[in-house]
Design a protein around this motif. Structure first.
Motif, PDB file in Angstrom:
ATOM      1  N   TYR A   1       0.890  -1.209  -0.126  1.00 12.53           N
ATOM      2  CA  TYR A   1      -0.098  -0.027  -0.020  1.00 12.53           C
ATOM      3  C   TYR A   1       0.915   1.169   0.009  1.00 12.53           C
ATOM      4  O   TYR A   1       2.010   1.161   0.282  1.00 12.53           O
ATOM      5  N   ASP A   2       0.191   2.424  -0.314  1.00 12.44           N
ATOM      6  CA  ASP A   2       0.902   3.505  -0.158  1.00 12.44           C
ATOM      7  C   ASP A   2      -0.457   4.691   0.119  1.00 12.44           C
ATOM      8  O   ASP A   2      -1.249   5.008  -1.093  1.00 12.44           O
ATOM      9  N   PHE A   3      -0.598   5.202   1.360  1.00 16.11           N
ATOM     10  CA  PHE A   3      -2.031   5.599   1.665  1.00 16.11           C
ATOM     11  C   PHE A   3      -1.925   7.287   1.602  1.00 16.11           C
ATOM     12  O   PHE A   3      -2.642   7.845   2.485  1.00 16.11           O
ATOM     13  N   HIS A   4      -0.592   7.718   1.152  1.00 13.23           N
ATOM     14  CA  HIS A   4      -0.354   9.273   1.415  1.00 13.23           C
ATOM     15  C   HIS A   4       0.358   9.868   0.222  1.00 13.23           C
ATOM     16  O   HIS A   4       1.609   9.748   0.238  1.00 13.23           O
ATOM     17  N   ILE A   5      -0.383   9.997  -0.815  1.00 16.27           N
ATOM     18  CA  ILE A   5       0.300  10.546  -1.849  1.00 16.27           C
ATOM     19  C   ILE A   5      -0.375  12.053  -2.409  1.00 16.27           C
ATOM     20  O   ILE A   5      -1.780  12.070  -2.295  1.00 16.27           O
ATOM     21  N   HIS A   6       0.393  12.766  -2.872  1.00 12.80           N
ATOM     22  CA  HIS A   6      -0.286  14.049  -3.163  1.00 12.80           C
ATOM     23  C   HIS A   6      -0.415  14.450  -4.715  1.00 12.80           C
ATOM     24  O   HIS A   6       0.413  13.969  -5.400  1.00 12.80           O
ATOM     25  N   SER A   7      -1.718  14.562  -5.055  1.00 10.74           N
ATOM     26  CA  SER A   7      -1.933  14.967  -6.629  1.00 10.74           C
ATOM     27  C   SER A   7      -1.377  16.277  -7.105  1.00 10.74           C
ATOM     28  O   SER A   7      -1.250  17.117  -6.050  1.00 10.74           O
ATOM     29  N   CYS A   8      -1.757  16.622  -8.124  1.00 12.10           N
ATOM     30  CA  CYS A   8      -1.210  18.161  -8.771  1.00 12.10           C
ATOM     31  C   CYS A   8      -2.280  19.052  -8.171  1.00 12.10           C
ATOM     32  O   CYS A   8      -2.223  20.210  -8.456  1.00 12.10           O
ATOM     33  N   LEU A   9      -3.317  18.651  -7.428  1.00 10.72           N
ATOM     34  CA  LEU A   9      -4.394  19.672  -6.640  1.00 10.72           C
ATOM     35  C   LEU A   9      -3.573  20.111  -5.457  1.00 10.72           C
ATOM     36  O   LEU A   9      -3.799  21.511  -5.242  1.00 10.72           O
ATOM     37  N   SER A  10      -2.340  19.453  -4.943  1.00 15.25           N
ATOM     38  CA  SER A  10      -1.512  20.157  -3.778  1.00 15.25           C
ATOM     39  C   SER A  10      -0.808  21.168  -4.370  1.00 15.25           C
ATOM     40  O   SER A  10       0.042  20.715  -5.457  1.00 15.25           O
ATOM     41  N   PRO A  11      -0.690  22.211  -3.875  1.00 15.67           N
ATOM     42  CA  PRO A  11       0.434  23.402  -4.744  1.00 15.67           C
ATOM     43  C   PRO A  11       1.958  22.821  -4.431  1.00 15.67           C
ATOM     44  O   PRO A  11       2.562  23.427  -5.490  1.00 15.67           O
ATOM     45  N   CYS A  12       2.050  22.132  -3.503  1.00 16.63           N
ATOM     46  CA  CYS A  12       3.714  21.657  -3.218  1.00 16.63           C
ATOM     47  C   CYS A  12       3.875  20.630  -4.152  1.00 16.63           C
ATOM     48  O   CYS A  12       5.033  20.053  -4.253  1.00 16.63           O
ATOM     49  N   SER A  13       2.953  19.736  -4.981  1.00 16.99           N
ATOM     50  CA  SER A  13       3.222  18.748  -5.730  1.00 16.99           C
ATOM     51  C   SER A  13       3.446  19.112  -7.061  1.00 16.99           C
ATOM     52  O   SER A  13       3.076  19.811  -7.581  1.00 16.99           O
ATOM     53  N   ASN A  14       4.236  18.063  -7.788  1.00 11.20           N
ATOM     54  CA  ASN A  14       4.533  18.336  -9.363  1.00 11.20           C
ATOM     55  C   ASN A  14       3.165  18.285 -10.196  1.00 11.20           C
ATOM     56  O   ASN A  14       2.353  17.505  -9.904  1.00 11.20           O
TER      57      ASN A  14
ATOM     58  N   ASN B   1      -4.882  31.575  -3.354  1.00  9.36           N
ATOM     59  CA  ASN B   1      -3.646  30.958  -3.900  1.00  9.36           C
ATOM     60  C   ASN B   1      -2.817  31.812  -4.728  1.00  9.36           C
ATOM     61  O   ASN B   1      -3.282  32.362  -5.866  1.00  9.36           O
ATOM     62  N   ASN B   2      -1.674  32.300  -4.214  1.00  8.77           N
ATOM     63  CA  ASN B   2      -0.901  33.001  -5.199  1.00  8.77           C
ATOM     64  C   ASN B   2       0.021  31.733  -5.874  1.00  8.77           C
ATOM     65  O   ASN B   2       1.296  31.375  -5.545  1.00  8.77           O
ATOM     66  N   GLU B   3      -0.311  31.370  -7.206  1.00  6.56           N
ATOM     67  CA  GLU B   3       0.431  30.212  -7.718  1.00  6.56           C
ATOM     68  C   GLU B   3       1.639  30.219  -8.212  1.00  6.56           C
ATOM     69  O   GLU B   3       2.409  29.372  -8.251  1.00  6.56           O
ATOM     70  N   SER B   4       2.183  31.511  -8.473  1.00 14.06           N
ATOM     71  CA  SER B   4       3.465  31.797  -8.751  1.00 14.06           C
ATOM     72  C   SER B   4       4.302  31.552  -7.593  1.00 14.06           C
ATOM     73  O   SER B   4       5.693  31.389  -7.816  1.00 14.06           O
ATOM     74  N   PHE B   5       4.151  31.615  -6.469  1.00  9.10           N
ATOM     75  CA  PHE B   5       4.735  31.468  -5.543  1.00  9.10           C
ATOM     76  C   PHE B   5       4.432  30.061  -4.632  1.00  9.10           C
ATOM     77  O   PHE B   5       5.339  29.436  -4.443  1.00  9.10           O
ATOM     78  N   PHE B   6       3.236  29.719  -4.302  1.00 11.93           N
ATOM     79  CA  PHE B   6       3.118  28.462  -3.825  1.00 11.93           C
ATOM     80  C   PHE B   6       3.043  27.224  -4.665  1.00 11.93           C
ATOM     81  O   PHE B   6       3.248  26.193  -4.435  1.00 11.93           O
ATOM     82  N   GLY B   7       2.592  27.373  -6.087  1.00 15.20           N
ATOM     83  CA  GLY B   7       2.301  26.426  -6.994  1.00 15.20           C
ATOM     84  C   GLY B   7       0.907  26.378  -7.301  1.00 15.20           C
ATOM     85  O   GLY B   7       0.008  26.936  -6.750  1.00 15.20           O
TER      86      GLY B   7
ATOM     87  N   TYR C   1      -8.627  28.920  -3.497  1.00 14.62           N
ATOM     88  CA  TYR C   1      -8.138  29.170  -2.060  1.00 14.62           C
ATOM     89  C   TYR C   1      -6.880  28.221  -1.868  1.00 14.62           C
ATOM     90  O   TYR C   1      -6.832  27.063  -2.155  1.00 14.62           O
ATOM     91  N   LEU C   2      -6.029  28.889  -1.172  1.00 14.23           N
ATOM     92  CA  LEU C   2      -4.781  28.251  -0.722  1.00 14.23           C
ATOM     93  C   LEU C   2      -5.098  26.987   0.018  1.00 14.23           C
ATOM     94  O   LEU C   2      -5.621  27.188   1.130  1.00 14.23           O
ATOM     95  N   LEU C   3      -4.683  25.759  -0.394  1.00 12.03           N
ATOM     96  CA  LEU C   3      -5.100  24.575   0.402  1.00 12.03           C
ATOM     97  C   LEU C   3      -3.931  24.384   1.399  1.00 12.03           C
ATOM     98  O   LEU C   3      -4.221  23.423   2.414  1.00 12.03           O
ATOM     99  N   ILE C   4      -2.804  24.910   1.625  1.00 10.09           N
ATOM    100  CA  ILE C   4      -1.948  24.643   2.610  1.00 10.09           C
ATOM    101  C   ILE C   4      -1.783  25.447   3.945  1.00 10.09           C
ATOM    102  O   ILE C   4      -1.019  25.693   4.626  1.00 10.09           O
ATOM    103  N   ASN C   5      -3.103  26.063   4.111  1.00 14.51           N
ATOM    104  CA  ASN C   5      -3.523  26.820   5.342  1.00 14.51           C
ATOM    105  C   ASN C   5      -4.284  25.984   6.371  1.00 14.51           C
ATOM    106  O   ASN C   5      -4.813  25.058   5.989  1.00 14.51           O
ATOM    107  N   SER C   6      -4.287  26.361   7.660  1.00  9.91           N
ATOM    108  CA  SER C   6      -4.874  25.648   8.632  1.00  9.91           C
ATOM    109  C   SER C   6      -6.521  26.185   8.452  1.00  9.91           C
ATOM    110  O   SER C   6      -6.852  26.984   8.193  1.00  9.91           O
TER     111      SER C   6
END
Ligand SMILES: [Zn+2]
Ligand SMILES: [Zn+2]
Length: 231
Positions: free
Chosen positions: A3-16, A101-107, A124-129
């Motif tokens: 298994y691998d149950f923690h993968i980030h898709s391109c929806l996460s700004p920090c992901s490729n 989200n500032n995509e040029s900064f966060f992705g 909206y920026l997804l890497i906030n609390s």
């Protein structure tokens, strides 16, 4: 099963940007994994396309999301039913700080269809609390029949042990994620009250190459114990 149950898709700004639903499903299949989950930051909106992609390559998936609580603690929440996902997404939307989200900064935060075409961007920026505590988040996940795994518990950033200093005894988590078996031993030594829980070693991959090799296995029985039912 591997298994691998923690993968980030391109929806996460920090992901490729090539972490599209089909690319992830196909890479996991090539690597020999049996069961996977995408856990994007604070959003389940990539899940419908990911479900189709996994069906097409014949790999099992469960719905996942990595929530950042008001204590800046990361927890992975998992669901088996799309309806529960949708209800939990509605709750996330109510608890989101509407900071663009500032995509040029966060992705970029790219939302795909089942053909990996970009059909939208999360505004909206997804890497906030979220405006929700750890305990509230866990209660709501349980309310929608989901399970909670405290993410990367010994990391120096956004882990429960870094943000709070320890794992609270009243925290009703269902599983713990560590990077390796040594970390599991360390967590047990520091928290002797933790005996019966489900341990996960996931990749937290943000690029295709980092998706786990077939080395982290769980029996069907262990997985059913985690869910408390036959799955
Ligand atoms: Zn995290
Ligand atoms: Zn993550």
């Amino acid at each position: 099963m591997f298994y691998d149950f923690h993968i980030h898709s391109c929806l996460s700004p920090c992901s490729n940007n090539d972490m599209t639903p089909n690319n992830i499903a196909q890479m996991a299949k090539i690597k020999g994994l049996d069961y996977i989950a995408i856990c994007d930051h604070n959003s389940l909106r990539q899940q419908p396309a990911f479900k189709i992609a996994c069906n097409q390559v014949g790999i099992k998936m469960m719905y996942g999301v990595e929530i950042q609580t008001s204590e800046e603690v990361h927890v992975c929440a998992y669901f088996l039913e799309m309806n529960d996902c949708n209800l939990f997404q509605e709750w996330i939307d109510k608890k989101t700080n509407p900071i663009k989200n500032n995509e040029s900064f966060f992705g970029e935060q790219n939302l795909c269809n089942e053909f990996d075409e970009v059909i939208g961007k999360e505004e909206y920026l997804l890497i906030n609390s979220l405006n929700a505590s750890l305990n509230e988040t866990i209660d709501v996940v349980h309310c929608f029949h989901g399970k909670v795994v405290l993410a990367h518990v010994l990391d120096r950033v956004n882990s429960v042990t870094h943000q709070l200093g320890f794992i609270p005894q009243d925290c009703k988590f269902d599983g713990l994620e560590v990077k390796n078996l040594n970390q599991m031993i360390t967590v047990k030594q520091k928290h002797p009250w933790i005996q019966e829980t489900t341990w996960f070693i996931n990749s937290d991959a943000h690029q295709l190459i980092d998706i786990s090799e077939p080395e982290n296995a769980m029996s069907s029985k262990e997985f059913e114990l985690f869910w408390g039912k036959t799955v």
